[in-house]
Design an enzyme around this catalytic site. Structure first.
Site, PDB file in Angstrom:
ATOM      1  N   TYR A 139      49.896  41.466  37.186  1.00 47.69           N
ATOM      2  CA  TYR A 139      49.863  40.441  38.239  1.00 47.69           C
ATOM      3  C   TYR A 139      49.780  41.103  39.607  1.00 47.69           C
ATOM      4  O   TYR A 139      48.965  40.707  40.449  1.00 47.69           O
ATOM      5  CB  TYR A 139      51.127  39.594  38.123  1.00 47.69           C
ATOM      6  CG  TYR A 139      51.376  38.637  39.258  1.00 47.69           C
ATOM      7  CD1 TYR A 139      50.721  37.417  39.328  1.00 47.69           C
ATOM      8  CD2 TYR A 139      52.302  38.935  40.257  1.00 47.69           C
ATOM      9  CE1 TYR A 139      50.970  36.516  40.359  1.00 47.69           C
ATOM     10  CE2 TYR A 139      52.560  38.056  41.290  1.00 47.69           C
ATOM     11  CZ  TYR A 139      51.890  36.846  41.336  1.00 47.69           C
ATOM     12  OH  TYR A 139      52.150  35.973  42.359  1.00 47.69           O
ATOM     13  N   LYS A 143      46.797  40.802  42.390  1.00 46.01           N
ATOM     14  CA  LYS A 143      47.052  40.223  43.704  1.00 46.01           C
ATOM     15  C   LYS A 143      46.702  41.202  44.823  1.00 46.01           C
ATOM     16  O   LYS A 143      46.248  40.798  45.899  1.00 46.01           O
ATOM     17  CB  LYS A 143      48.512  39.782  43.808  1.00 46.01           C
ATOM     18  CG  LYS A 143      48.833  38.545  42.975  1.00 46.01           C
ATOM     19  CD  LYS A 143      48.028  37.334  43.425  1.00 46.01           C
ATOM     20  CE  LYS A 143      48.450  36.058  42.730  1.00 46.01           C
ATOM     21  NZ  LYS A 143      47.724  34.867  43.227  1.00 46.01           N
TER      22      LYS A 143
END
Length: 242
Positions: A139, A143
């Site tokens: 993640y 990002k």
């Protein structure tokens, strides 16, 4: 940009921050809100138009773009947060497909409409873009890439009158973080802060208490200065022939 009377599209609008963004846009007087979800959800407000959009599907994205005649604000909010240790490449591939390529494809599909309106793209990134979260490295990587995408689009699209904003969000009380025993902001307060940032013209929006503690350091830091320095390398846009 003032939201009153504008047309807004929100991806990942079925719950959490996305649902709160739809409600906040309506509260601020948006004329039309397109709620893009994988499984369309009916809304009692006649200003809301459901769109069937899986951000990993190029076909669905293009079909949705064909249904939207005009657009002022695109909010790329859809995302996934796998819990992993980078031992399985599938987790990283999934995170990149949704959190990076999703906003890229959606932004490209709606760019003609946003160029006509001199509109705004808002990418809901994360503080994990600045420093990885140990239990969600895939993640965090996705990002960080999404933040770079946002900065790149900001440089390239400014010449065409389209502004691009990042939202650097801390922990929010959504299904993604339900099992984490840490302080969290409410989706409603984050949605309000995001629209405040849009209306204030903020390039980088820090919508919660944790992120706001880092805002001043980010805006005055070397990374932001270097971003502006690189943006200045672009030649001015060619004048449009009348």
């Amino acid at each position: 940009m003032i939201i009153d009377g504008k047309t807004v599209l929100v991806t990942g609008a079925s719950r959490g921050i996305g649902q709160a963004l739809v409600e906040e846009a309506l509260r601020r007087g948006a004329a039309r809100v397109y709620a893009a979800t994988r499984h369309p959800v009916a809304d009692p407000d006649e200003r809301v138009t459901p769109l069937n959009v899986d951000v990993t599907s190029a076909v669905q994205i293009q079909e949705a773009a064909g249904r939207v005649e005009s657009l002022d604000v695109l909010i790329n909010n859809a995302g996934v947060q796998p819990l992993d240790d980078l031992s399985d490449p599938a987790a990283l591939e999934r995170a990149l497909a949704v959190n990076l390529l999703g906003p890229y494809r959606v932004s490209q599909a709606f760019l003609p409409a946003l160029t006509r309106s001199r509109g705004t793209i808002v990418n809901n990134v994360s503080l994990a873009a600045l420093a990885p979260v140990p239990f969600a490295p895939a993640y965090s990587i996705s990002k960080a890439a999404a933040l770079s995408l946002t900065q790149s689009l900001r440089m390239l699209l400014a010449r065409h009158g389209v502004s691009v904003r990042s939202v650097l969000t801390g922990p929010v009380d959504t299904e993604m973080t339900r099992g984490l025993e840490i302080p969290k902001a409410s989706p409603e307060s984050v949605a309000r802060a995001i629209f405040d940032g849009i209306e204030n013209g903020d390039e980088d929006i820090f919508p919660d208490v944790l992120s706001q503690a880092l805002a001043e350091g980010w805006r005055a830091g070397v990374a932001k200065q270097f971003e502006r320095q690189n943006a200045a390398l672009l030649p001015p846009a060619e004048p449009v022939a009348s």
